[in-house]
Design a protein around this motif. Structure first.
Motif, PDB file in Angstrom:
ATOM      1  N   THR A  17       0.801  -1.216   0.000  1.00  0.00           N
ATOM      2  CA  THR A  17       0.000   0.000   0.000  1.00  0.00           C
ATOM      3  C   THR A  17       0.835   1.268   0.000  1.00  0.00           C
ATOM      4  N   SER A  18       2.168   1.147  -0.077  1.00  0.00           N
ATOM      5  CA  SER A  18       2.997   2.349  -0.041  1.00  0.00           C
ATOM      6  C   SER A  18       2.856   3.168  -1.317  1.00  0.00           C
ATOM      7  N   HIS A  19       2.682   2.522  -2.462  1.00  0.00           N
ATOM      8  CA  HIS A  19       2.460   3.235  -3.708  1.00  0.00           C
ATOM      9  C   HIS A  19       1.862   2.284  -4.740  1.00  0.00           C
ATOM     10  N   ASN A  20       1.196   2.860  -5.713  1.00  0.00           N
ATOM     11  CA  ASN A  20       0.537   2.067  -6.735  1.00  0.00           C
ATOM     12  C   ASN A  20       1.389   2.095  -7.997  1.00  0.00           C
ATOM     13  N   VAL A  21       2.052   1.000  -8.305  1.00  0.00           N
ATOM     14  CA  VAL A  21       2.915   0.941  -9.469  1.00  0.00           C
ATOM     15  C   VAL A  21       2.456  -0.207 -10.347  1.00  0.00           C
ATOM     16  N   ARG A  22       2.106   0.118 -11.582  1.00  0.00           N
ATOM     17  CA  ARG A  22       1.734  -0.919 -12.530  1.00  0.00           C
ATOM     18  C   ARG A  22       2.991  -1.407 -13.225  1.00  0.00           C
ATOM     19  N   GLY A  23       2.953  -2.621 -13.667  1.00  0.00           N
ATOM     20  CA  GLY A  23       4.096  -3.187 -14.361  1.00  0.00           C
ATOM     21  C   GLY A  23       4.372  -2.471 -15.672  1.00  0.00           C
ATOM     22  N   LYS A  24       5.623  -2.299 -15.988  1.00  0.00           N
ATOM     23  CA  LYS A  24       6.012  -1.645 -17.222  1.00  0.00           C
ATOM     24  C   LYS A  24       6.482  -2.730 -18.191  1.00  0.00           C
ATOM     25  N   ASN A  25       5.522  -3.377 -18.847  1.00  0.00           N
ATOM     26  CA  ASN A  25       5.821  -4.499 -19.723  1.00  0.00           C
ATOM     27  C   ASN A  25       6.020  -4.078 -21.170  1.00  0.00           C
ATOM     28  N   ASP A  26       5.721  -2.833 -21.509  1.00  0.00           N
ATOM     29  CA  ASP A  26       5.830  -2.371 -22.887  1.00  0.00           C
ATOM     30  C   ASP A  26       7.299  -2.171 -23.249  1.00  0.00           C
ATOM     31  N   SER A  27       7.686  -2.616 -24.423  1.00  0.00           N
ATOM     32  CA  SER A  27       9.087  -2.493 -24.832  1.00  0.00           C
ATOM     33  C   SER A  27       9.511  -1.042 -25.056  1.00  0.00           C
ATOM     34  N   ALA A  28       8.561  -0.126 -25.203  1.00  0.00           N
ATOM     35  CA  ALA A  28       8.885   1.287 -25.418  1.00  0.00           C
ATOM     36  C   ALA A  28       9.552   1.913 -24.190  1.00  0.00           C
ATOM     37  N   TRP A  29       9.366   1.330 -23.018  1.00  0.00           N
ATOM     38  CA  TRP A  29       9.991   1.872 -21.808  1.00  0.00           C
ATOM     39  C   TRP A  29      11.517   1.803 -21.897  1.00  0.00           C
ATOM     40  N   GLY A  30      12.050   0.956 -22.736  1.00  0.00           N
ATOM     41  CA  GLY A  30      13.485   0.857 -22.915  1.00  0.00           C
ATOM     42  C   GLY A  30      14.071   1.991 -23.736  1.00  0.00           C
ATOM     43  N   HIS A  31      13.215   2.846 -24.289  1.00  0.00           N
ATOM     44  CA  HIS A  31      13.664   3.944 -25.151  1.00  0.00           C
ATOM     45  C   HIS A  31      13.492   5.306 -24.507  1.00  0.00           C
ATOM     46  N   CYS A  32      13.107   5.343 -23.238  1.00  0.00           N
ATOM     47  CA  CYS A  32      12.920   6.629 -22.563  1.00  0.00           C
ATOM     48  C   CYS A  32      13.406   6.543 -21.124  1.00  0.00           C
ATOM     49  N   LYS A  33      13.617   7.723 -20.555  1.00  0.00           N
ATOM     50  CA  LYS A  33      13.955   7.842 -19.136  1.00  0.00           C
ATOM     51  C   LYS A  33      12.822   8.586 -18.461  1.00  0.00           C
ATOM     52  N   GLN A  34      12.495   8.206 -17.236  1.00  0.00           N
ATOM     53  CA  GLN A  34      11.473   8.906 -16.479  1.00  0.00           C
ATOM     54  C   GLN A  34      12.130   9.948 -15.598  1.00  0.00           C
ATOM     55  N   ILE A  35      11.563  11.137 -15.599  1.00  0.00           N
ATOM     56  CA  ILE A  35      12.032  12.219 -14.752  1.00  0.00           C
ATOM     57  C   ILE A  35      10.882  12.562 -13.808  1.00  0.00           C
ATOM     58  N   ASP A  36      11.070  12.344 -12.522  1.00  0.00           N
ATOM     59  CA  ASP A  36      10.031  12.653 -11.533  1.00  0.00           C
ATOM     60  C   ASP A  36      10.090  14.131 -11.200  1.00  0.00           C
ATOM     61  N   GLU A  37       8.935  14.792 -11.324  1.00  0.00           N
ATOM     62  CA  GLU A  37       8.833  16.219 -11.021  1.00  0.00           C
ATOM     63  C   GLU A  37       7.821  16.439  -9.905  1.00  0.00           C
ATOM     64  N   GLY A  38       7.996  15.766  -8.817  1.00  0.00           N
ATOM     65  CA  GLY A  38       7.067  15.890  -7.708  1.00  0.00           C
ATOM     66  C   GLY A  38       6.335  14.581  -7.476  1.00  0.00           C
ATOM     67  N   ALA A  39       5.340  14.641  -6.616  1.00  0.00           N
ATOM     68  CA  ALA A  39       4.628  13.436  -6.219  1.00  0.00           C
ATOM     69  C   ALA A  39       3.781  12.851  -7.345  1.00  0.00           C
ATOM     70  N   THR A  40       3.197  13.697  -8.182  1.00  0.00           N
ATOM     71  CA  THR A  40       2.287  13.184  -9.205  1.00  0.00           C
ATOM     72  C   THR A  40       2.745  13.458 -10.629  1.00  0.00           C
ATOM     73  N   LYS A  41       3.727  14.312 -10.836  1.00  0.00           N
ATOM     74  CA  LYS A  41       4.166  14.646 -12.190  1.00  0.00           C
ATOM     75  C   LYS A  41       5.343  13.779 -12.609  1.00  0.00           C
ATOM     76  N   VAL A  42       5.219  13.194 -13.784  1.00  0.00           N
ATOM     77  CA  VAL A  42       6.293  12.404 -14.356  1.00  0.00           C
ATOM     78  C   VAL A  42       6.465  12.837 -15.804  1.00  0.00           C
ATOM     79  N   THR A  43       7.696  13.120 -16.184  1.00  0.00           N
ATOM     80  CA  THR A  43       8.019  13.482 -17.554  1.00  0.00           C
ATOM     81  C   THR A  43       8.881  12.373 -18.130  1.00  0.00           C
ATOM     82  N   MET A  44       8.639  12.030 -19.395  1.00  0.00           N
ATOM     83  CA  MET A  44       9.462  11.043 -20.070  1.00  0.00           C
ATOM     84  C   MET A  44      10.386  11.765 -21.035  1.00  0.00           C
TER      85      MET A  44
END
Length: 70
Positions: A17-44
């Protein structure tokens, strides 16, 4: 015979229950980096052209990879 401990059904089904994270099974995730910009904002960011994509999720990023405009 070895004695292994099996968790009870309650322990095994307790969700994380600490956080809700869905699996990242899509192969496109290997072509980007995630940049966290706060608690709810994520930029790729594309690892090829460094373009930052805000919002739209992995589907919008895949459109960027495909070269689609708009």
């Amino acid at each position: 015979m070895s004695s292994t401990q099996v968790p009870s059904s309650q322990e095994a089904s307790t969700p994380n229950t600490s956080h809700n994270v869905r699996g990242k099974n899509d192969s496109a995730w290997g072509h980007c980096k995630q940049i966290d910009e706060g608690a709810t904002k994520v930029t790729m960011m594309c690892i090829y052209c460094d373009k930052q994509i805000k919002g739209g999720g992995i589907n919008r990023f895949k459109a960027h990879l495909a070269g689609q405009k708009g």
